[in-house]
Design an enzyme around this catalytic site. Structure first.
Site, mmCIF file in Angstrom:
data_model
loop_
_atom_site.group_PDB
_atom_site.id
_atom_site.type_symbol
_atom_site.label_atom_id
_atom_site.label_comp_id
_atom_site.label_asym_id
_atom_site.label_seq_id
_atom_site.Cartn_x
_atom_site.Cartn_y
_atom_site.Cartn_z
ATOM 1 N N GLU A 1 85.730 -52.446 25.510
ATOM 2 C CA GLU A 1 84.293 -52.448 25.800
ATOM 3 C C GLU A 1 83.977 -53.490 26.867
ATOM 4 O OE1 GLU A 1 81.424 -51.203 25.464
ATOM 5 O OE2 GLU A 1 81.006 -50.425 23.464
ATOM 6 N N ASP A 2 82.923 -53.254 27.621
ATOM 7 C CA ASP A 2 82.462 -54.270 28.572
ATOM 8 C C ASP A 2 81.711 -55.380 27.833
ATOM 9 O OD1 ASP A 2 80.358 -52.551 27.893
ATOM 10 O OD2 ASP A 2 79.564 -52.415 29.933
ATOM 11 N N ASP B 1 76.550 -56.171 22.274
ATOM 12 C CA ASP B 1 75.226 -56.796 22.222
ATOM 13 C C ASP B 1 74.788 -56.826 20.754
ATOM 14 O OD1 ASP B 1 72.745 -57.075 24.491
ATOM 15 O OD2 ASP B 1 72.105 -56.533 22.485
ATOM 16 N N ASP C 1 76.075 -52.726 34.632
ATOM 17 C CA ASP C 1 75.048 -52.264 35.565
ATOM 18 C C ASP C 1 73.646 -52.722 35.190
ATOM 19 O OD1 ASP C 1 75.020 -50.415 33.241
ATOM 20 O OD2 ASP C 1 73.414 -49.475 34.394
HETATM 21 P P1 XMP Z 1 74.861 -52.630 21.564
HETATM 22 O O1 XMP Z 1 73.519 -53.254 21.307
HETATM 23 O O2 XMP Z 1 74.976 -51.272 20.970
HETATM 24 O O3 XMP Z 1 74.887 -52.444 23.131
HETATM 25 O O4 XMP Z 1 75.980 -53.566 21.167
HETATM 26 C C1 XMP Z 1 76.079 -52.304 23.795
HETATM 27 C C2 XMP Z 1 75.843 -51.623 25.110
HETATM 28 O O5 XMP Z 1 74.650 -52.102 25.712
HETATM 29 C C3 XMP Z 1 74.834 -52.345 27.082
HETATM 30 N N1 XMP Z 1 74.487 -53.759 27.350
HETATM 31 C C4 XMP Z 1 74.438 -54.313 28.555
HETATM 32 N N2 XMP Z 1 74.697 -53.802 29.764
HETATM 33 N N3 XMP Z 1 74.236 -55.903 30.733
HETATM 34 C C5 XMP Z 1 74.591 -54.609 30.853
HETATM 35 O O6 XMP Z 1 74.829 -54.165 31.975
HETATM 36 C C6 XMP Z 1 73.949 -56.498 29.552
HETATM 37 O O7 XMP Z 1 73.632 -57.684 29.497
HETATM 38 C C7 XMP Z 1 74.068 -55.642 28.400
HETATM 39 N N4 XMP Z 1 73.883 -55.873 27.079
HETATM 40 C C8 XMP Z 1 74.148 -54.701 26.464
HETATM 41 C C9 XMP Z 1 76.254 -51.991 27.392
HETATM 42 O O8 XMP Z 1 76.291 -50.728 27.994
HETATM 43 C C10 XMP Z 1 76.973 -51.952 26.072
HETATM 44 O O9 XMP Z 1 77.999 -50.987 25.992
HETATM 45 MG MG MG Z 2 75.426 -50.085 30.684
#
Ligand code: XMP
Ligand code: MG
Length: 180
Positions: free
Chosen positions: A102-103, A106, A163
């Site tokens: 995963e990138d 959150d 992004d």
């Molecule tokens: P959850 O809340 O499900 O979210 O853990 C995970 C997904 O939310 C996106 N995400 C971000 N994308 N900058 C981004 O570009 C951020 O700071 C950020 N925070 C959450 C991301 O796609 C991730 O897979």
């Molecule tokens: Mg994203």
């Protein structure tokens, strides 16, 4: 301070590519040790993980396979709380040692959903490698979170695959949104 603009928002430098790559080398060493004698299947979550996967996989020297899947769950700068279906999940998961790539994690909602779906396919083991983790935002307990690049504050970040409204994935470094 090195600042940039992505669409309508200002961002400042947060993690330089060299810092990211040093950390990824260490994650690779850890994975190589943990998966000795195994053949893990890395599953990247698109789109955000593509650069992290590319750099991580170059550090892996045990036999391994790579696949990607997609789940759309995020719009704008805060988690929407909606998780849609998983697309393109490999069908040879049973009995495999899976590493989800995963990138960023959150709230953890997306990952919880992915893990639940993959576990139903009876893998031998499942762990997660996420380049970034926002501990203060985490709402779900995820014991599979094993290989974390950086724990970061609860701020929106962009670059190195991540992004802002589809833009900024090509940035080599990671930037955070400035206050304003
Ligand atoms: P959850 O809340 O499900 O979210 O853990 C995970 C997904 O939310 C996106 N995400 C971000 N994308 N900058 C981004 O570009 C951020 O700071 C950020 N925070 C959450 C991301 O796609 C991730 O897979
Ligand atoms: Mg994203």
């Amino acid at each position: 301070m090195h600042k940039i603009k992505v669409e309508d928002r200002e961002f400042e430098i947060f993690l330089e590519n060299e810092t990211i790559n040093k950390r990824i080398r260490l994650l690779g060493i850890q994975i190589n040790v943990d998966y000795e004698q195994k053949c893990p299947l890395f599953i990247g979550v698109l789109n955000g993980s593509f650069l992290f996967m590319a750099d991580l996989i170059k550090e892996i020297d045990v036999p391994c396979e790579v696949a990607f899947m997609r789940v759309a769950s995020y719009e704008g700068t805060s988690s929407s709380g909606k998780v849609k279906e998983l697309i393109g999940l490999p069908d040879d998961i049973e009995g495999r040692d899976i590493i989800i790539v995963e990138d960023i994690v959150d709230t953890g909602l997306t990952l919880t959903h992915i893990l639940k779906t993959i576990k139903e396919k009876n893998p031998s083991s499942i762990k997660v490698s996420s380049l970034l983790l926002k501990p203060a935002a985490l709402k779900y307990e995820i014991e599979e979170l094993e290989y974390i690049g950086f724990e970061i504050p609860n701020e929106f970040v962009v670059g190195y695959g991540l992004d802002y409204n589809g833009l900024g994935r090509n940035l080599t470094d990671i930037y955070r949104a400035t206050e304003s």
